[in-house]
Write an enzyme that holds these catalytic residues in place. Sequence first.
Site, mmCIF file in Angstrom:
data_model
loop_
_atom_site.group_PDB
_atom_site.id
_atom_site.type_symbol
_atom_site.label_atom_id
_atom_site.label_comp_id
_atom_site.label_asym_id
_atom_site.label_seq_id
_atom_site.Cartn_x
_atom_site.Cartn_y
_atom_site.Cartn_z
ATOM 1 N N SER A 154 0.830 -1.194 0.000
ATOM 2 C CA SER A 154 0.000 0.000 0.000
ATOM 3 C C SER A 154 0.876 1.260 0.000
ATOM 4 O O SER A 154 1.672 1.448 -0.920
ATOM 5 C CB SER A 154 -0.967 -0.036 1.186
ATOM 6 N N ASP A 281 -9.593 -3.945 -6.199
ATOM 7 C CA ASP A 281 -9.137 -3.161 -5.041
ATOM 8 C C ASP A 281 -10.076 -1.967 -4.861
ATOM 9 O O ASP A 281 -10.144 -1.091 -5.726
ATOM 10 C CB ASP A 281 -7.700 -2.690 -5.282
ATOM 11 N N HIS A 308 -7.664 -4.971 -1.497
ATOM 12 C CA HIS A 308 -6.510 -4.129 -1.157
ATOM 13 C C HIS A 308 -5.602 -4.874 -0.198
ATOM 14 O O HIS A 308 -5.927 -5.054 0.971
ATOM 15 C CB HIS A 308 -6.964 -2.804 -0.545
#
Length: 334
Positions: A154, A281, A308
């Site tokens: 991320s 995502d 995600h």
Amino acid sequence: MSELPRGKDFRPPWPLTSGHVQTMLSSSGVRRLLLPKSAREVADHAEDVVVDGGNGVRLTGAFTAQRTGRASRGLAVLFHGWEGSVDSTYVLQTGSRLLRDGWDVFRLNFRDHGASHHLNEALFHSCRIDEVVHALGDIVRRWPRPVTVLAGFSLGGNFALRAALRAPAESIPLDYALAVCPIIDPSEGLFSLEQSAPWFYQAYFMRKWRQSLKAKQQAFPHRQYFELAELKQSLRGLTEALVLRHTDFGSLEAYLDGYSVARDALAGMAIPATILTARDDPVIPVGAFEQLELPPSVELDIAEYGGHCGFIRGADMTSFTDEYIAARFNSIRA
């Protein structure tokens, strides 16, 4: 890389075909409870250390030496996501897999993450790439290995890509970088969380961010980091307050551009790298990945499923990304 696992290989059973289910499970307490004990091996015998971020900045981390009885494959450095830490489930799980494969593992905390709020008076923000690159250089110097590889998740994936982009100029011997669901275009990602993602994603991030800011305020009571009214704002509002109060950027837009890796920002990448993301995502829109202008050395792999930073395979809560990252790292150092 034809024999390596690809995003298309990840075909989870229902209901893990839902990007929302994948995303919610990825950082859930349920997942941490259900993970096998082997997923926490990297935390055993780990050495807690402080590394040099340059200009007096101190960052914390954890180093774990592999114990396979063979020579180390090399050093694997892991970057967590926003408001995560070296003890985030996905970091522990990936680090443990790499440890078993013969890698020495270093897990780095960004500023104000992992109970390190007291080390540096100024607040964390996403444009603090200089200190992360400097810390990476310190890590590589202190634990030199024939091969050094890097993975981030991320926001940590965004930092990993920017660090890899700068590593050659900083004489950091980095051999490969891998980013899982990295933030590509922050302005688009922030907009997505506000406008198109379900409300609970923004609520989750805001709860963790406010807790972090309160810990920072307690560590430095003589500073007033934010007004109470500012802390009650939305993600966009509080981010803008951070920018105007605590950075040299003149606007929210300039700050978001400051850590963007969108479009042709990675065109000059000299180090081999892989970007793995999922089409479902709900946090980072896939369109930003499809618009990237990448050199031949950078592999873009878009899976249909995974959410995600999820990629959870089944009831044991283990992630496809462990196999994916380990296979690519191992191919660098067979």
